[in-house]
Write an enzyme that holds these catalytic residues in place. Structure first.
Site, PDB file in Angstrom:
ATOM      1  N   LEU A  88      -7.897  47.180  47.848  1.00  0.00           N
ATOM      2  CA  LEU A  88      -9.338  47.165  47.587  1.00  0.00           C
ATOM      3  C   LEU A  88      -9.959  45.815  47.963  1.00  0.00           C
ATOM      4  O   LEU A  88     -10.798  45.279  47.234  1.00  0.00           O
ATOM      5  CB  LEU A  88      -9.638  47.497  46.112  1.00  0.00           C
ATOM      6  CG  LEU A  88      -9.209  48.889  45.638  1.00  0.00           C
ATOM      7  CD1 LEU A  88      -9.475  49.043  44.153  1.00  0.00           C
ATOM      8  CD2 LEU A  88      -9.903  49.981  46.427  1.00  0.00           C
ATOM      9  N   CYS A  89      -9.519  45.264  49.080  1.00  0.00           N
ATOM     10  CA  CYS A  89     -10.085  43.990  49.551  1.00  0.00           C
ATOM     11  C   CYS A  89     -10.442  44.097  51.035  1.00  0.00           C
ATOM     12  O   CYS A  89     -10.221  43.155  51.798  1.00  0.00           O
ATOM     13  CB  CYS A  89      -9.134  42.833  49.290  1.00  0.00           C
ATOM     14  SG  CYS A  89      -7.454  43.087  49.872  1.00  0.00           S
ATOM     15  N   GLY A  90     -10.972  45.244  51.407  1.00  0.00           N
ATOM     16  CA  GLY A  90     -11.421  45.419  52.782  1.00  0.00           C
ATOM     17  C   GLY A  90     -10.265  45.412  53.768  1.00  0.00           C
ATOM     18  O   GLY A  90      -9.173  45.901  53.481  1.00  0.00           O
TER      19      GLY A  90
END
Length: 304
Positions: A88-90
């Site tokens: 969930l950090c691109g």
């Protein structure tokens, strides 16, 4: 009315998702500030150790530390891959792993054997999945780098370099530029570049032994050593390598929180947009159902 109920349920679901992404955005923003402060706080230490080590080596040109010896015939290399433990950090992990896979392929085409070390769960999982030679790993690093755990993982690579089993060690990490930009970077850890150039300078190139960051001085240096110059230089260069690894992990952690904050903000904005579109569809569907019911009532009354 079944369609209206389904739309209402979907709106509620997206609203709950937006609450989660909004909360994650705020948490990431808080951690980002601390991670950036930690990253910047580590830079003066690494810079000072680099300055002192460069000056000491300049004052003792007859002694060459094993970390500084260039190997002419490169037969094997080690790569330390630094990634995050969570997603969930691109595209942060995707970008660095794409770079690592490209370098693995390039070394393989040259007939150079590669052994890898993973710092972070995402990198360890991918390297295991592709069948890379994973000699050591350290996962669940948390929000604060722990130097003892990091050194324990990369000591395998350093010892193999000293023993001549590999001829170079590289670091793959994300270099923090600003909140919106993090550059995947592939730098050489060992052998150290001549003049101890700063590998985290602007280009962060492959071998990172250009002129940027090289220690220069117009003065001579004379030191009194305790116990002796060799021992002092050995300890300093070991601290310098440890500082580079710590700084690389700190840069990656700052990049992680920045990328997560941006990704969660984008997710929250998209959820808000989807909610607006669903509410519009809901209102149109509800209006159509009411109009249909009125038409049926009017039609029934006319028939009577």
């Amino acid at each position: 009315m079944a369609g209206i109920k389904e739309i209402r349920t979907k709106i509620k679901s997206v609203q709950n998702t937006r609450k989660i992404t909004k909360a994650m955005e705020m948490v990431a923003a808080s951690k980002m500030r601390k991670a950036q402060e930690r990253m910047r706080a580590g830079r003066p230490y690494a810079t000072k150790v680099r300055d002192i080590a460069a000056h000491l080596m300049g004052a003792n040109p007859d002694y060459t530390h094993p970390y500084m010896i260039e190997r002419s015939d490169i037969r094997g290399v080690g790569i330390v891959v630094i990634t995050t433990d969570k997603g969930l950090c691109g595209g942060l992990n995707t970008n660095i792993m794409r770079l690592v896979l490209a370098r693995l392929k390039a070394f393989e085409q040259k007939g150079i054997s590669v052994q890898t070390t993973a710092l972070g769960n995402k990198g360890a999982s991918l390297l295991s999945r592709i069948g890379a030679n994973l000699v050591s790993q350290e996962v669940q690093l948390g929000d604060t780098p722990n130097l003892d755990r990091l050194i324990g993982a990369i000591k395998v690579q350093i010892d193999d370099f000293i023993d001549g089993k590999i001829d170079a060690v590289y670091l793959a990490t994300n270099r923090f530029v600003n909140t919106m930009k993090q550059d995947p970077t592939f730098i050489r850890l060992l052998p150290l570049p001549s003049g101890l150039a700063d590998p985290f300078q602007a280009d962060g190139g492959d071998d990172a032994d250009g002129q940027d960051g090289v220690i220069k001085s117009e003065y001579g240096w004379d030191y009194i050593y305790e116990p002796d110059s060799k021992t002092v230089i050995d300890d300093l260069l070991m601290r310098y390598v440890e500082g580079l690894v710590y700084q690389a992990v700190a840069e990656n952690m700052a990049s992680e929180q920045s990328a997560r904050m941006v990704a969660m903000k984008a997710a929250s904005d998209n959820a808000k947009k989807v909610i607006g579109e669903l509410e519009l569809v809901y209102n149109k569907t509800r209006q159509a159902a009411i109009t249909k019911e009125i038409s049926e009532i009017v039609g029934g009354a006319a028939a009577v």
